[in-house]
Design a protein around this motif. Structure first.
Motif, mmCIF file in Angstrom:
data_model
loop_
_atom_site.group_PDB
_atom_site.id
_atom_site.type_symbol
_atom_site.label_atom_id
_atom_site.label_comp_id
_atom_site.label_asym_id
_atom_site.label_seq_id
_atom_site.Cartn_x
_atom_site.Cartn_y
_atom_site.Cartn_z
ATOM 1 N N PRO A 66 0.617 -1.158 0.087
ATOM 2 C CA PRO A 66 0.236 -0.050 -0.131
ATOM 3 C C PRO A 66 0.832 0.601 -0.343
ATOM 4 N N VAL A 67 0.056 1.981 -0.675
ATOM 5 C CA VAL A 67 1.101 3.365 -0.525
ATOM 6 C C VAL A 67 0.035 4.781 -0.361
ATOM 7 N N LYS A 68 0.847 5.446 -0.257
ATOM 8 C CA LYS A 68 -0.121 7.336 0.006
ATOM 9 C C LYS A 68 -0.446 7.635 -0.425
ATOM 10 N N GLU A 69 -2.109 8.023 -0.112
ATOM 11 C CA GLU A 69 -2.294 8.884 -2.023
ATOM 12 C C GLU A 69 -2.406 9.435 -2.823
ATOM 13 N N ILE A 70 -2.005 9.339 -3.606
ATOM 14 C CA ILE A 70 -0.773 10.438 -4.507
ATOM 15 C C ILE A 70 -2.024 11.108 -5.582
ATOM 16 N N GLN A 71 -2.257 12.641 -4.830
ATOM 17 C CA GLN A 71 -3.335 13.340 -6.100
ATOM 18 C C GLN A 71 -2.710 14.306 -6.379
ATOM 19 N N ILE A 72 -3.050 14.078 -8.370
ATOM 20 C CA ILE A 72 -2.473 14.721 -8.918
ATOM 21 C C ILE A 72 -3.157 15.250 -10.226
ATOM 22 N N VAL A 73 -2.119 16.896 -10.361
ATOM 23 C CA VAL A 73 -2.932 17.559 -11.065
ATOM 24 C C VAL A 73 -2.037 17.992 -12.076
ATOM 25 N N ASP A 74 -3.165 18.032 -12.812
ATOM 26 C CA ASP A 74 -3.041 18.726 -14.813
ATOM 27 C C ASP A 74 -2.906 20.296 -14.239
ATOM 28 N N THR A 75 -1.341 20.575 -14.065
ATOM 29 C CA THR A 75 -0.628 22.058 -14.121
ATOM 30 C C THR A 75 -0.934 22.779 -15.232
ATOM 31 N N PHE A 76 -0.947 21.750 -16.142
ATOM 32 C CA PHE A 76 -0.371 22.823 -17.415
ATOM 33 C C PHE A 76 -1.395 22.375 -19.226
ATOM 34 N N PHE A 77 -2.202 22.008 -18.474
ATOM 35 C CA PHE A 77 -4.239 22.031 -18.901
ATOM 36 C C PHE A 77 -3.999 22.742 -20.012
ATOM 37 N N ILE A 78 -3.455 24.011 -20.075
ATOM 38 C CA ILE A 78 -4.793 25.064 -20.818
ATOM 39 C C ILE A 78 -3.162 25.105 -21.320
ATOM 40 N N GLY A 79 -2.128 24.722 -21.221
ATOM 41 C CA GLY A 79 -1.185 25.097 -22.020
ATOM 42 C C GLY A 79 -0.565 23.443 -23.292
ATOM 43 N N ARG A 80 -1.649 22.383 -22.752
ATOM 44 C CA ARG A 80 -1.372 21.113 -23.562
ATOM 45 C C ARG A 80 -2.973 21.371 -24.272
ATOM 46 N N TYR A 81 -3.909 21.804 -24.106
ATOM 47 C CA TYR A 81 -5.072 22.557 -25.522
ATOM 48 C C TYR A 81 -4.449 22.877 -26.367
ATOM 49 N N PHE A 82 -3.489 24.137 -25.773
ATOM 50 C CA PHE A 82 -2.933 25.500 -26.576
ATOM 51 C C PHE A 82 -2.557 24.679 -27.702
ATOM 52 N N LEU A 83 -1.302 24.012 -27.588
ATOM 53 C CA LEU A 83 -0.824 23.225 -27.982
ATOM 54 C C LEU A 83 -1.369 22.249 -29.344
ATOM 55 N N VAL A 84 -2.663 21.588 -28.577
ATOM 56 C CA VAL A 84 -2.956 20.465 -29.235
ATOM 57 C C VAL A 84 -3.773 20.562 -30.586
ATOM 58 N N SER A 85 -4.611 22.332 -30.345
ATOM 59 C CA SER A 85 -5.084 23.214 -31.114
ATOM 60 C C SER A 85 -3.882 22.970 -32.438
ATOM 61 N N VAL A 86 -2.782 24.631 -31.705
ATOM 62 C CA VAL A 86 -2.324 24.898 -33.035
ATOM 63 C C VAL A 86 -1.510 23.604 -33.569
ATOM 64 N N LEU A 87 -1.557 22.032 -33.455
ATOM 65 C CA LEU A 87 -0.384 20.861 -34.488
ATOM 66 C C LEU A 87 -2.012 20.533 -35.211
ATOM 67 N N SER A 88 -3.253 21.173 -34.653
ATOM 68 C CA SER A 88 -4.282 20.481 -35.557
ATOM 69 C C SER A 88 -4.502 21.432 -36.744
ATOM 70 N N VAL A 89 -4.497 22.546 -36.263
ATOM 71 C CA VAL A 89 -4.592 23.698 -37.546
ATOM 72 C C VAL A 89 -3.343 23.310 -38.155
ATOM 73 N N ILE A 90 -1.797 22.910 -37.400
ATOM 74 C CA ILE A 90 -0.784 22.747 -39.493
ATOM 75 C C ILE A 90 -0.977 21.540 -39.874
ATOM 76 N N PHE A 91 -1.789 20.492 -38.975
ATOM 77 C CA PHE A 91 -1.997 19.350 -39.233
ATOM 78 C C PHE A 91 -3.192 19.667 -40.756
ATOM 79 N N LEU A 92 -3.939 20.344 -40.610
ATOM 80 C CA LEU A 92 -4.891 20.103 -41.758
ATOM 81 C C LEU A 92 -4.915 21.405 -42.118
ATOM 82 N N GLY A 93 -4.120 22.260 -41.986
ATOM 83 C CA GLY A 93 -4.193 22.787 -43.136
ATOM 84 C C GLY A 93 -2.915 22.213 -44.592
ATOM 85 N N SER A 94 -1.686 21.299 -43.575
ATOM 86 C CA SER A 94 -0.602 20.168 -44.299
ATOM 87 C C SER A 94 -1.779 19.238 -45.484
ATOM 88 N N LEU A 95 -2.457 18.770 -44.567
ATOM 89 C CA LEU A 95 -3.549 18.126 -46.225
ATOM 90 C C LEU A 95 -4.519 18.831 -47.264
#
Length: 115
Positions: A66-95
């Motif tokens: 047994p391990v102590k409970e670890i709370q996982i917090v995503d601190t880069f949530f908005i930045g990750r979605y921004f990167l995904v949206s930029v990469l999606s736009v680049i991918f669609l433009g490339s297609l």
């Protein structure tokens, strides 16, 4: 519990080493003739039996300590979605550019030379 390497235990490395050695033995014996060539089947069956023994008779307990409970917090949530949206736009433009410049490129016919 035994030491972990790359998130897996030593048993995974033992099984990988077993199958790599079995593969190399089978490759070396594939050029032989006679009983040595037929022994490839025996090597495969032996590696399979050792693998099944190691899988079904583990030395460690099935439940982790047994391990102590670890709370996982995503601190880069908005930045990750921004990167995904930029990469999606680049991918669609490339297609779109691929469609314009490669797929819809006109193919000119060569003139026929009649003599």
């Amino acid at each position: 519990m035994a030491g972990m390497v790359l998130g897996v235990g030593s048993g995974v490395f033992i099984l990988a080493l077993l199958w790599v050695l079995a593969l190399f033995l089978c490759l070396f014996l594939s050029r032989a003739s006679g009983f040595a060539r037929v022994s490839i089947i025996l090597i495969f069956i032996l590696a399979l039996i050792v693998t099944l023994i190691l899988l079904f008779l583990p030395r460690d307990t099935q439940t982790p300590a047994p391990v102590k409970e670890i709370q996982i917090v995503d601190t880069f949530f908005i930045g990750r979605y921004f990167l995904v949206s930029v990469l999606s736009v680049i991918f669609l433009g490339s297609l779109f550019l691929l469609l314009i410049y490669h797929i819809m490129e006109p193919i000119s016919t060569k003139p026929l030379h009649i003599r």
